[in-house]
Every structure is written in C-alpha cells, then in structure tokens.
Write a protein that holds these residues in place. Structure first.
Motif, PDB file in Angstrom:
ATOM      1  N   GLU A   1      11.379  -5.137  -7.672  1.00 42.64           N
ATOM      2  CA  GLU A   1      12.553  -3.897  -8.455  1.00 42.64           C
ATOM      3  C   GLU A   1      10.877  -2.866  -8.744  1.00 42.64           C
ATOM      4  N   ARG A   2      11.799  -1.385  -8.991  1.00 39.95           N
ATOM      5  CA  ARG A   2      11.207  -0.388  -9.497  1.00 39.95           C
ATOM      6  C   ARG A   2      11.210  -0.818 -11.769  1.00 39.95           C
ATOM      7  N   VAL A   3      10.914  -0.600 -12.125  1.00 44.89           N
ATOM      8  CA  VAL A   3      10.705   0.027 -13.901  1.00 44.89           C
ATOM      9  C   VAL A   3       9.658   0.596 -13.982  1.00 44.89           C
ATOM     10  N   GLY A   4      10.378   1.406 -14.433  1.00 41.96           N
ATOM     11  CA  GLY A   4      10.061   2.696 -15.122  1.00 41.96           C
ATOM     12  C   GLY A   4       8.598   3.172 -13.297  1.00 41.96           C
ATOM     13  N   ALA A   5       7.775   2.943 -14.526  1.00 43.31           N
ATOM     14  CA  ALA A   5       6.390   3.699 -13.017  1.00 43.31           C
ATOM     15  C   ALA A   5       6.068   2.690 -12.016  1.00 43.31           C
ATOM     16  N   TRP A   6       6.342   1.647 -12.800  1.00 38.58           N
ATOM     17  CA  TRP A   6       6.242   0.488 -11.630  1.00 38.58           C
ATOM     18  C   TRP A   6       6.690   0.052 -10.880  1.00 38.58           C
ATOM     19  N   ARG A   7       6.540  -0.923  -9.662  1.00 40.29           N
ATOM     20  CA  ARG A   7       6.678  -1.467  -8.423  1.00 40.29           C
ATOM     21  C   ARG A   7       6.233  -3.089  -8.660  1.00 40.29           C
ATOM     22  N   HIS A   8       7.632  -3.518  -8.569  1.00 39.80           N
ATOM     23  CA  HIS A   8       6.825  -5.190  -9.087  1.00 39.80           C
ATOM     24  C   HIS A   8       7.710  -6.331  -8.074  1.00 39.80           C
ATOM     25  N   PHE A   9       6.508  -6.536  -6.708  1.00 36.77           N
ATOM     26  CA  PHE A   9       6.890  -7.305  -5.600  1.00 36.77           C
ATOM     27  C   PHE A   9       6.841  -8.464  -5.776  1.00 36.77           C
ATOM     28  N   LYS A  10       7.936  -9.593  -5.383  1.00 39.53           N
ATOM     29  CA  LYS A  10       8.179 -10.847  -6.179  1.00 39.53           C
ATOM     30  C   LYS A  10       8.137 -11.586  -4.336  1.00 39.53           C
ATOM     31  N   PHE A  11       7.194 -12.384  -4.036  1.00 34.03           N
ATOM     32  CA  PHE A  11       6.350 -13.426  -3.039  1.00 34.03           C
ATOM     33  C   PHE A  11       7.380 -14.930  -2.343  1.00 34.03           C
ATOM     34  N   PRO A  12       7.973 -15.158  -1.578  1.00 32.73           N
ATOM     35  CA  PRO A  12       8.914 -16.562  -0.962  1.00 32.73           C
ATOM     36  C   PRO A  12       7.183 -17.149  -1.169  1.00 32.73           C
ATOM     37  N   ALA A  13       7.611 -18.970  -1.199  1.00 32.05           N
ATOM     38  CA  ALA A  13       6.673 -19.680  -1.287  1.00 32.05           C
ATOM     39  C   ALA A  13       6.249 -19.019   0.351  1.00 32.05           C
ATOM     40  N   GLY A  14       4.975 -19.292   0.873  1.00 28.56           N
ATOM     41  CA  GLY A  14       5.291 -18.988   2.068  1.00 28.56           C
ATOM     42  C   GLY A  14       3.341 -18.552   2.377  1.00 28.56           C
ATOM     43  N   GLU A  15       2.790 -19.139   3.627  1.00 28.20           N
ATOM     44  CA  GLU A  15       1.688 -17.983   4.237  1.00 28.20           C
ATOM     45  C   GLU A  15       1.811 -16.993   4.629  1.00 28.20           C
ATOM     46  N   PHE A  16       0.870 -15.700   4.196  1.00 25.75           N
ATOM     47  CA  PHE A  16       0.614 -14.408   4.666  1.00 25.75           C
ATOM     48  C   PHE A  16      -0.873 -14.497   4.288  1.00 25.75           C
ATOM     49  N   THR A  17      -0.761 -13.782   5.447  1.00 26.67           N
ATOM     50  CA  THR A  17      -2.394 -13.180   6.447  1.00 26.67           C
ATOM     51  C   THR A  17      -2.818 -12.037   5.658  1.00 26.67           C
TER      52      THR A  17
ATOM     53  N   GLU B   1       0.423  -1.721  -0.385  1.00 25.26           N
ATOM     54  CA  GLU B   1      -0.127   0.304   0.181  1.00 25.26           C
ATOM     55  C   GLU B   1       0.536   1.721  -0.377  1.00 25.26           C
ATOM     56  N   GLY B   2       1.772   1.259  -0.091  1.00 25.20           N
ATOM     57  CA  GLY B   2       3.283   2.433   0.164  1.00 25.20           C
ATOM     58  C   GLY B   2       3.534   3.423  -1.062  1.00 25.20           C
ATOM     59  N   ALA B   3       3.931   4.238  -1.305  1.00 26.71           N
ATOM     60  CA  ALA B   3       4.646   4.488  -2.713  1.00 26.71           C
ATOM     61  C   ALA B   3       6.064   3.924  -2.850  1.00 26.71           C
ATOM     62  N   GLU B   4       6.664   3.359  -2.123  1.00 25.52           N
ATOM     63  CA  GLU B   4       8.391   3.095  -1.833  1.00 25.52           C
ATOM     64  C   GLU B   4       8.331   1.771  -2.580  1.00 25.52           C
ATOM     65  N   CYS B   5       9.372   1.416  -3.527  1.00 23.11           N
ATOM     66  CA  CYS B   5       9.606   0.196  -3.587  1.00 23.11           C
ATOM     67  C   CYS B   5      10.836  -0.781  -2.482  1.00 23.11           C
ATOM     68  N   PRO B   6      10.961  -1.106  -1.162  1.00 27.88           N
ATOM     69  CA  PRO B   6      11.676  -1.265  -0.808  1.00 27.88           C
ATOM     70  C   PRO B   6      12.078  -2.954  -1.413  1.00 27.88           C
ATOM     71  N   SER B   7      12.763  -3.687  -0.195  1.00 25.73           N
ATOM     72  CA  SER B   7      13.551  -5.417  -0.576  1.00 25.73           C
ATOM     73  C   SER B   7      12.996  -5.933   0.770  1.00 25.73           C
ATOM     74  N   THR B   8      11.972  -6.190   1.729  1.00 32.37           N
ATOM     75  CA  THR B   8      12.255  -6.364   3.136  1.00 32.37           C
ATOM     76  C   THR B   8      12.572  -7.790   3.588  1.00 32.37           C
ATOM     77  N   GLY B   9      13.786  -8.402   3.579  1.00 36.46           N
ATOM     78  CA  GLY B   9      13.814  -9.570   4.651  1.00 36.46           C
ATOM     79  C   GLY B   9      13.610 -10.601   2.774  1.00 36.46           C
ATOM     80  N   ALA B  10      12.739 -12.199   2.623  1.00 36.93           N
ATOM     81  CA  ALA B  10      11.996 -12.718   1.339  1.00 36.93           C
ATOM     82  C   ALA B  10      11.525 -12.311   0.347  1.00 36.93           C
ATOM     83  N   ILE B  11      10.490 -10.853   0.677  1.00 36.94           N
ATOM     84  CA  ILE B  11       9.671 -10.372  -0.138  1.00 36.94           C
ATOM     85  C   ILE B  11      11.052  -9.343  -0.885  1.00 36.94           C
ATOM     86  N   THR B  12      11.146  -8.913  -2.616  1.00 39.58           N
ATOM     87  CA  THR B  12      11.480  -8.458  -2.983  1.00 39.58           C
ATOM     88  C   THR B  12      11.102  -7.308  -3.819  1.00 39.58           C
TER      89      THR B  12
END
Length: 250
Positions: free
Chosen positions: A76-92, A63-74
C-alpha cells in the motif's frame, strides 16, 4: 495408500523444482466426506502455499521503486511510503537485502508474547531464513589486520586483500536499512556458526545494518555497504531472532 504417497511425493517434487513465489497447486475446496487422502493432500497444498514462499521474488519487490501487490504479499502506498505486508510463511534470505528509503516491511504478527522466553506458534509468523551461514573461521570478511590494535607490518598483515562488495553482500544475510525505513513483526533465523578471525574488531555483520564502511576503520573506501552514507529514522519493532530452527549451534 500407494496413490496417496505418489501424490505427496509429486507435490514435494513440484515444490523443490519451482522458483516462483507460490509453488502450491490450487486447493480443492470440496474437501469433505470420507475421502481422507484427498483431504490430506488439499491440506498439505494449503500449508505449502502459505509456508514455502522461498523464491527471490520478494527481494525484487522490496528493492524496487514500485508498490505492487504480488500473490500473498501486499503493498500500500501512503504518500511517499510503501507499506509491504507479508503473510505467515518462510522467506529465504540469500544475501543482504537493501530496504530503500520510505519502505515498511511488516510481518503477519508480533512474534514476542508477554513471556518473551516462550517460542511462538510459527505457523502464524513471518519468518525470514538465511539460505546458509558462515562456518569458515578463515573467511575473508572485513579485510582487517590480523591484530587490529597494532600497525601494519610484515609480521602483522591483513587477513586478506581481495574482498569484493559482492562477497560482502553475500556474507551479510539480512537487511540493509536506509533512512526512513521500518521492519516489524517478523522473526529471523540466521545460520552463521562462528565469527571469523577477520572480524575480531567487530565490523559486522548483523541481521539489520545501515550503509557504511566494511573495514572497521574505513581504510578501504571501495568496500562499503549501500551508498555508505549515514541514516536517520530507522525503526526495528517486534523482532525475534534465532529460535525458529531447532539447532543448538545456531
């Protein structure tokens, strides 16, 4: 054996009491030899680290505006896009999560194989799990008339008239998609067991929604999801629903 059980219990207690993104302890790389209990504990730690990413921290990332990589969630900013990649796991998922414009959420792998009826190996999947579900048939959900096909009258009142946007967000656990957004390669497990009487006109909710009125005829302008504006270019790819938990009621 008692020491081994104590270690397992202590690790489980740590998981239950922590709210950080990753709650597992560092894994001992030297899991070799005949010390079976030590290897088992290390294996359990590694599994917990990749599976129990249950805190709300990931929601703030999306929900934020930044593009940080935190722990296992990475990210990548490509132009105006933020591309979040999630690892295998459960997210509540404890509420409806807004996916801002130009955001991609990508899970670890496509959960749907060639045989769509076959349950995937969830150890390799990114799974979003609702924290709870709707089970009250009289819940205030959309603020519709008791008989939506008839006009308002003393004999046909609204189911309720005290619904708030905060309640709407809490009830509709899933993703609110704005323009130019993508969600792909994930599984989602909901926990609703019924559709309340207030939702006879099919006013929602769903795992994926777009901004708009809560009432099916938009009679209450203050009740809306997001900014209420129409969207374009929303893509949902390779998603699997509701076969993660072995519960016939879900």
């Amino acid at each position: 054996m008692s020491l081994f059980l104590t270690l397992i219990a202590g690790l489980a207690a740590c998981v239950a009491s922590k709210d950080s993104e990753s709650v597992a302890l560092p894994v001992d790389d030297e899991c070799t030899g005949s010390d079976e209990s030590r290897c088992t504990v290390a294996l359990l730690q590694n599994r917990l680290q990749t599976r129990l990413l249950v805190s709300a921290g990931w929601v703030e990332l999306i929900e934020g505006a930044e593009c940080p990589s935190t722990g296992a969630i990475t990210c990548e900013r490509v132009g105006a896009w933020r591309h979040f990649k999630f690892p295998a796991g459960e997210f509540t998922v404890s509420r409806q999560v807004s996916v801002p414009e130009h955001t991609i959420i990508e899970g670890n792998a496509n959960p749907n194989g060639q045989d769509k009826t076959k349950t995937p190996d969830y150890d390799s999947q990114t799974v979003f799990v609702a924290s709870e579900g709707l089970s009250d048939s009289h819940a205030c959900y959309c603020q519709n008339l008791e008989r939506s096909w008839e006009p308002l009258s003393p004999s046909n009142p609204y189911h309720c008239q005290d619904l708030t946007n905060e309640q709407v967000t809490s009830l509709r656990k899933g993703f609110l998609m704005y323009s130019n957004t993508v969600v792909k390669n994930i599984a989602f497990q909901g926990k609703d067991t019924l559709r309340p009487f207030d939702n006879g006109a099919l006013c929602g909710g769903g795992v994926f929604e777009t901004p708009g009125c809560v009432h099916n005829q938009c009679l209450f302008p203050h009740l809306k999801t997001g900014d209420g504006k129409p969207v374009t270019n929303v893509s949902i790819e390779n998603v699997r629903l509701n076969d993660y938990l072995d519960d016939p009621e879900l």
